[in-house]
Design an enzyme around this catalytic site. Structure first.
Site, short mmCIF file in Angstrom:
data_model
loop_
_atom_site.label_atom_id
_atom_site.label_comp_id
_atom_site.label_asym_id
_atom_site.label_seq_id
_atom_site.Cartn_x
_atom_site.Cartn_y
_atom_site.Cartn_z
N PRO A 1 56.50 -18.13 138.56
CA PRO A 1 57.54 -18.66 137.69
C PRO A 1 58.70 -17.71 137.65
CG PRO A 1 55.98 -18.50 136.17
CD PRO A 1 55.43 -18.11 137.31
N GLY A 2 58.49 -16.25 137.66
CA GLY A 2 59.35 -15.25 137.68
C GLY A 2 59.49 -14.34 136.44
N ASP B 1 58.33 -17.30 146.98
CA ASP B 1 57.26 -18.04 146.60
C ASP B 1 57.09 -19.06 147.82
OD1 ASP B 1 55.54 -18.22 144.03
OD2 ASP B 1 55.62 -20.02 145.13
N ASP C 1 55.74 -18.54 153.35
CA ASP C 1 54.41 -17.88 152.94
C ASP C 1 54.42 -16.40 153.34
OD1 ASP C 1 51.68 -17.27 153.25
OD2 ASP C 1 51.08 -18.79 154.86
N ASP D 1 51.90 -9.83 143.69
CA ASP D 1 51.19 -10.27 142.53
C ASP D 1 50.55 -11.78 143.01
OD1 ASP D 1 50.53 -10.62 139.65
OD2 ASP D 1 52.00 -12.11 139.66
N LYS E 1 57.83 -11.57 136.33
CA LYS E 1 58.13 -10.15 136.74
C LYS E 1 59.06 -9.98 137.32
CE LYS E 1 52.81 -9.95 136.83
NZ LYS E 1 52.48 -11.37 136.67
N CYS F 1 45.15 -11.67 138.02
CA CYS F 1 44.85 -12.04 136.78
C CYS F 1 43.41 -12.31 136.79
CB CYS F 1 45.62 -12.74 136.11
SG CYS F 1 45.89 -14.52 136.68
N CYS G 1 55.22 -13.06 145.62
CA CYS G 1 54.64 -14.38 145.30
C CYS G 1 55.08 -14.41 143.94
CB CYS G 1 52.97 -14.26 145.12
SG CYS G 1 52.29 -13.86 146.81
N ALA G 2 56.38 -14.78 143.58
CA ALA G 2 57.18 -14.72 142.63
C ALA G 2 57.32 -15.57 141.51
CB ALA G 2 58.69 -14.20 142.85
C1 LIG Z 1 50.19 -15.26 140.03
S1 LIG Z 1 51.47 -16.43 140.65
C2 LIG Z 1 52.89 -15.13 140.51
C3 LIG Z 1 53.32 -15.10 139.31
C4 LIG Z 1 54.83 -14.28 139.18
N1 LIG Z 1 54.41 -12.87 139.79
C5 LIG Z 1 55.12 -14.20 137.84
O1 LIG Z 1 55.08 -13.16 137.27
O2 LIG Z 1 55.83 -14.88 137.34
C6 LIG Z 1 51.20 -16.54 142.16
C7 LIG Z 1 52.25 -17.39 143.10
O3 LIG Z 1 51.77 -17.28 144.44
C8 LIG Z 1 52.38 -18.36 144.87
N2 LIG Z 1 51.81 -18.27 146.36
C9 LIG Z 1 50.40 -18.68 146.64
N3 LIG Z 1 50.13 -18.59 147.85
C10 LIG Z 1 51.21 -17.92 148.29
C11 LIG Z 1 51.62 -17.40 149.58
N4 LIG Z 1 50.73 -17.59 150.65
N5 LIG Z 1 52.93 -16.87 149.68
C12 LIG Z 1 53.63 -16.73 148.90
N6 LIG Z 1 53.48 -17.42 147.70
C13 LIG Z 1 52.34 -17.95 147.27
C14 LIG Z 1 51.94 -19.63 144.22
O4 LIG Z 1 52.95 -20.65 144.23
C15 LIG Z 1 52.29 -18.82 142.75
O5 LIG Z 1 53.55 -19.26 142.31
#
Ligand SMILES: C[S@@+](CC[C@H](N)C(=O)[O-])C[C@H]1O[C@@H](n2cnc3c(N)ncnc32)[C@H](O)[C@@H]1O
Length: 889
Positions: free
Chosen positions: A174-175, A229, A256, A289, A177, A342, A171-172
């Site tokens: 906006p990037g 993502d 997903d 994440d 990490k 978080c 779940c990367a």
């Molecule tokens: C907490 S944020 C990630 C922050 C990111 N790791 C960073 O450090 O920039 C969670 C992300 O998970 C994505 N997301 C939500 N449900 C998801 C899923 N089922 N599979 C993959 N990504 C998902 C969201 O679009 C969001 O961008």
């Protein structure tokens, strides 16, 4: 909370939540009865720390940032902060005290992360802060600094990535990490690449690729990061962020994560007439994440105070657990998964860890790694062993039995979202060492709240089928109907059934839709069972698939008025992409065992864009003997040792029209092996060559793009090189966009004057070397330099020129573009007829015509740079400013 479709469940600001209208943070009442009661009664915060906890949670979050990019470069940028801005700031006195300067985060390696608590009113008042702010903005724009919350920097440090590893960030976007992970994947590469090139040039290296472990591709890292993502738009934000690192070892996907598809690797050559075996990628490291309710971000997201409710965490629990189980399935034995949120809510944290370990067969298969001795100086609290769950109405439940008893007595009203897996584990799982999880509370070191757990896979697992009652309540149809009948809206009328159902059992309609979409993709992706390892023993000649290791549970669906179906009670099992496709062939065509690079004969007609649907141009690799490559290698005197079989283009015809990209070998193998298999690849490859119009036929039209230059330059001969050591010459090249070299003008370019006067037209490489002098240049840098008919042009976007002028020379000056001035004076339109191969004048044309041609060409170059700049800004302009500059991740 992460995006889960269009529901108003969004929270956590940059963590994927919907954006609320802006409001001054100070003016927001920081009260929320349920939030306060939950954390006061939870038992997580020791009594004596509660005041400090709430006081910190209500305070503004300090600003923090991280130096990014390669280590050498990051250190050079950091030096400017230390040597120039900190002394300026620390000389300020306010109300009789010296002002607090930014301070390095004590536990972050090499002091690359900094935090600043100076209040806004002080920042606004004193000039040194204004210039510091300028520096921050300029370096952020060019990618040398990333604004990132301090706590968000922890997971990538604990995951222990090393060059050569295969890494997945599920779940990367906006990037933030992903960027850290990528930096770790490339650690040390600068030096090892130069070292390898030297050894090869000296003839001391053999024919095979050389380099230390993980960097054994002639000094380049052999690793790979797949950043994923599920949100298409956010996946593009992620690409935008990651592009700044120019890594050929990156693939971005859009799936997903709960059912992330298995990725095929090229099969190993068959031996002794045995059938080839399918191989699937397994990862050394995975970051999960996950989307979360985000209450740890309350110090900067006012929506937490305004909208916090217990349902958010309850509603996300199932998705989070599925993502973690899927991560563990795709992990190599001995590999690490880091799970983080978080949120401070145990329903999204310890409960997920315990559920995932349970589903993967218990602590003998998956262990929680004790990281209490890592990141010395980081203050933390242990994971919870016991906790309570709050229901929609704010009632607290100590255990599942209490919930069941209540349901027996009163029906499921208000308890619809609660499931057994949300409570502390019992029975054989009671001794899972959840205290090894890491909790960060705001008051411990003035940060946001965060949760991190490091898991290690001890043996191959077959994940148990999801027991839906553990993640999603198993309300019976009768019970639900009963509650529906009692539900009334504000006017006392019965609620629309569909809304009421959703409220009770919470299958997010859009999430379901998304899941269904991805399922289709996954089905098309020829999955084999999840237990498959790299050495899968599934013979590729078999025409039938093995049954999936994860049997699907039945799904109860109810037809609602509009004819659509709603899932009730048992959620559709998170069936990771079914090995299903029992009919699908897994035979590997014989060619596939051969070189993995497709030849152009495999080119297909361009796919049709469907209106309103995202469309990604395919990734097509060029044959190593492609006719465009040899002249490029000749022109730049590039060593044959540099791989020619990793160049790709983004069109179905596999024709290098405008840009040629470069990727690592593993990225190439993955893209080619999985082509047409339904995996949604949205990015791969670093821009290496870009086609440039020029006025001379003999000029190589392919200029080297800054993005790929660092990879290519160690392998280039002297024919196109220009070396600069004088600071003032660099300043001139930065300030003036197109310094002239004809007539006597070349003399003004000092040490490089003669060289640029004599060098043939086209792209050359400017090597900026430190000269060892006290006031000389400190850092080695390499840039493309374009020699036109009469001038040279450092191929750097304006914003990078400005940032460098500020950093190296402390100057905030306007750039000089004499060409543009002339153009304006002539009153010619800025878009003069572009010079193309068709209309370019031959050599020896009259000076006036040449001058016009030069202007035109320079304009094109200038425009090209401008274009790059605008592309960089796309996402800020598109209204995602917060994701870039106020990210909560
Ligand atoms: C907490 S944020 C990630 C922050 C990111 N790791 C960073 O450090 O920039 C969670 C992300 O998970 C994505 N997301 C939500 N449900 C998801 C899923 N089922 N599979 C993959 N990504 C998902 C969201 O679009 C969001 O961008």
């Amino acid at each position: 909370m992460g995006k889960r479709g269009g529901k108003k469940s969004g929270r956590g600001g940059g963590r994927g939540g919907g954006r609320a209208p802006r409001q001054n943070y100070q003016d927001i009442p920081k009260q929320n009865e349920k939030l306060e009661r939950y954390y006061n009664e939870l038992g997580a915060i020791p009594e004596e720390e509660k005041d400090a906890f709430w006081e910190a949670l209500r305070r503004d979050l300090p600003n923090s940032f991280r130096f990014t990019g390669s280590r050498g470069h990051a250190l050079a940028v950091q030096e400017r902060l230390r040597e120039h801005y900190i002394p300026e700031i620390t000389s300020i006195q306010y109300e009789g005290n010296y002002v607090e300067p930014p301070r390095p985060v004590p536990w972050y390696p090499d002091q690359l992360a900094w935090s600043m608590t100076t209040p806004k009113n002080v920042v606004r008042r004193f000039a040194p802060f204004a210039s510091f702010q300028k520096f921050l903005v300029a370096e952020t724009e060019v990618g040398n600094i990333s604004r990132q919350e301090v706590v968000s920097m922890i997971p990538p440090l604990l995951i222990d990535v090393k060059p050569g590893m295969t890494v997945l960030d599920m779940c990367a976007a906006p990037g933030s990490k992903s960027a850290q992970l990528m930096e770790l994947l490339h650690a040390g590469e600068e030096d090892t690449m130069l070292q390898a090139a030297k050894e090869i040039e000296n003839g001391t290296a053999g024919p095979d690729p050389i380099g230390p472990e993980g960097l054994s591709d002639d000094g380049r890292t052999t690793g790979l990061l797949i950043a994923n993502d599920s949100d298409y738009k956010r996946a593009h934000m992620l690409i935008h962020q990651m592009k700044r690192l120019n890594s050929p070892n990156l693939i971005v996907t859009n799936h997903d994560a709960t059912m992330y598809p298995s990725i095929k690797l090229p099969p190993l050559p068959a031996s002794d007439g045995k059938p080839q075996k399918n191989r699937y990628l397994k990862f050394d490291r995975i970051l999960a994440d996950v989307p979360c309710s985000g209450d740890g971000t309350a110090r900067k997201n006012y929506s937490v105070w305004k909208e916090w409710n217990p349902q958010n965490a309850l509603g996300l629990h199932a998705t989070q657990a599925r993502i973690l189980v899927r991560a563990l399935q795709m992990l190599k034995v001995g590999g690490r998964v880091v799970y983080s949120t978080c949120s401070m809510n145990p329903v999204e944290n310890e409960a997920i860890i315990a559920s995932a370990i349970d589903r993967c067969g218990g602590s003998t298969n998956v262990k929680i790694v004790d990281v209490s001795n890592e990141l010395a100086g980081l203050k933390r609290a242990p994971g919870l062993k016991s906790w309570k769950v709050m229901d929609r109405e704010g009632r607290m439940w100590n255990n599942w039995q209490e919930v069941e008893e209540q349901r027996e007595k009163e029906g499921i009203s208000g308890l619809g979202r609660i499931a057994v897996g949300m409570f502390p584990p019992t029975g054989q799982n009671a001794d899972i060492p959840l205290e090894r999880c890491t909790r960060i509370y705001p008051h411990l070191q003035d940060t946001g709240g965060f949760f991190i757990t490091v898991l290690e896979k001890l043996s191959e697992i077959k994940a148990k089928p999801e027991d839906s009652s553990k993640v999603i309540p198993k309300g019976t149809v009768a019970a639900l109907s009963e509650e529906l009948d009692h539900k009334k809206n504000g006017n006392g009328e019965p609620l629309e059934k569909i809304e009421a159902l959703d409220d009770l059992v919470a299958p997010d309609a859009q999430a379901q839709e998304e899941a269904a979409k991805n399922e289709t993709v996954a089905q098309a992706s020829h999955q084999i069972p999840y237990s498959a390892t790299l050495e899968s023993s599934v013979p590729v000649t078999s025409t039938k698939r093995e049954p999936d290791d994860e049997p699907q549970l039945p799904t109860k669906r109810v037809k609602v008025e509009d004819g659509s179906e709603v899932v009730m009670g048992d959620r559709p099992v998170h069936a990771p992409p079914p090995a299903a496709g029992a009919e699908l062939e897994t035979t590997v065509p014989t060619e596939a065992a051969q070189p993995t690079v497709p030849v152009e004969s495999q080119a297909q007609p361009p796919p049709k864009k469907k209106p309103g649907q995202p469309f990604e141009e395919p990734f097509k690799y060029l044959d190593a003997n492609h006719e465009e490559l040899a002249p490029i290698f000749r022109f730049y005197q590039a060593s044959d040792r540099f791989p020619k079989d990793r160049f790709l283009v983004r069109n179905a015809q596999a024709i290098p029209t405008r840009t040629i990209y470069y990727s690592s070998a593993l990225a190439r193998d993955i893209l080619t092996q999985n082509e047409g298999q339904g995996i949604k690849f949205v990015h791969c490859g670093v821009k290496m060559f870009v086609k440039q119009d020029a006025q001379r036929n003999e000029v190589c039209r392919w200029r080297i793009q800054t993005d790929g230059l660092r990879l290519f330059e160690p392998w280039l001969g002297p024919a196109r090189s220009v070396t600069l050591t004088n600071k003032e010459t660099l300043r001139r090249l930065l300030v003036e966009m197109f310094p002239k070299v004809d007539g006597e003008s070349w003399k003004e370019l000092g040490e490089i004057g003669e060289r640029v006067r004599d060098i043939d037209m086209g792209c050359s490489i400017l090597y900026i070397e430190p000269n060892g002098q006290e006031d000389g240049l400190k850092e080695r840098m390499v840039f493309p330099l374009w020699r036109s008919l009469h001038s040279v042009n450092l191929m750097l976007p304006k914003e990078e020129r400005r940032a460098m002028l500020l950093r190296v020379f402390g100057q905030d000056v306007n750039l000089v573009n004499t060409t543009q001035k002339r153009q304006n004076a002539d009153d010619s339109p800025a878009t003069a007829t572009p010079v193309t191969e068709d209309n370019a004048e031959p050599a020896g044309v009259a000076a006036a015509t040449e001058e016009q041609a030069l202007q035109d060409e320079n304009l094109i170059l200038g425009q090209d740079q401008q274009e790059q700049m605008e592309q960089r800004e796309t996402w800020t302009k598109a209204g995602d400013e917060e994701d870039r500059f106020n990210t909560t991740v």
